[in-house]
Design an enzyme around this catalytic site. Sequence first.
Site, PDB file in Angstrom:
ATOM      1  N   LYS A  42       0.834  -1.203   0.000  1.00 42.87           N
ATOM      2  CA  LYS A  42       0.000   0.000   0.000  1.00 42.87           C
ATOM      3  C   LYS A  42       0.873   1.259   0.000  1.00 42.87           C
ATOM      4  CE  LYS A  42      -3.471  -2.211   2.958  1.00 42.87           C
ATOM      5  NZ  LYS A  42      -4.009  -2.222   4.322  1.00 42.87           N
ATOM      6  N   ARG A  91     -12.661  -6.638  11.678  1.00 41.92           N
ATOM      7  CA  ARG A  91     -13.799  -5.729  11.831  1.00 41.92           C
ATOM      8  C   ARG A  91     -15.071  -6.347  11.272  1.00 41.92           C
ATOM      9  NH1 ARG A  91     -10.285  -1.207   9.183  1.00 41.92           N
ATOM     10  NH2 ARG A  91     -10.015  -3.089   7.989  1.00 41.92           N
ATOM     11  N   SER A 129      -7.836   3.084   8.949  1.00 39.85           N
ATOM     12  CA  SER A 129      -6.894   4.164   8.628  1.00 39.85           C
ATOM     13  C   SER A 129      -7.259   4.788   7.283  1.00 39.85           C
ATOM     14  CB  SER A 129      -5.464   3.612   8.552  1.00 39.85           C
ATOM     15  OG  SER A 129      -5.101   3.049   9.782  1.00 39.85           O
TER      16      SER A 129
END
Length: 173
Positions: A42, A91, A129
Amino acid sequence: MGKIAVYPGSFDPITYGHLDIVERALECFDGVIVAIAADTPKDGLFTVEERVKMARTALKAKPDVVVESFTGLLVDYVASAKATVILRGLRATSDFEYEFHMASTNKSLNETIETLFMMASKDYFFVSSRTIKEVASLGGSVKDLVPDCVEKKLKETFGTPQRRKDHKESSSL
Ligand code: PNS
């Protein structure tokens, strides 16, 4: 340090969701190493040094937590830290495929290392994030989602409409 969990990630930047996992992990382990990957696929907003600095500031009150960056394979880092557990937060079910792939790869690379998952708390299951950077870049408040040092850094980065515009242009290149 006793039984250690390595909590790896990009942490670009660290959020309250991450801090919640660290706090709960300290109930299960003697120590936690927050391991910030220096080489990730990333594109980071912050340099690895900036990410380490923010995480250290956010976790400075926790003596059983160490924040470090690492390069190379995660399993090699975990072995060099004399740990055998990788901890990851989950999550939503959408995280599962990516996490399953990563845990299986790590297991095939070093079968002595286990990956354990901890569900995100209900207050933070939507926090990532990526969305925090997006909200901050568009001038929204992320005050309730990140520690103060991160909020300050995001404001420095995206503070003015011109900087927000510059970021938007550079990230769409
Ligand atoms: O927060 P992220 O970006 O989901 O964390 C991903 C991370 C850093 C844990 C993962 O990319 C990683 O372990 N990188 C180190 C290189 C590695 O070991 N790759 C093989 C495992 S898939």
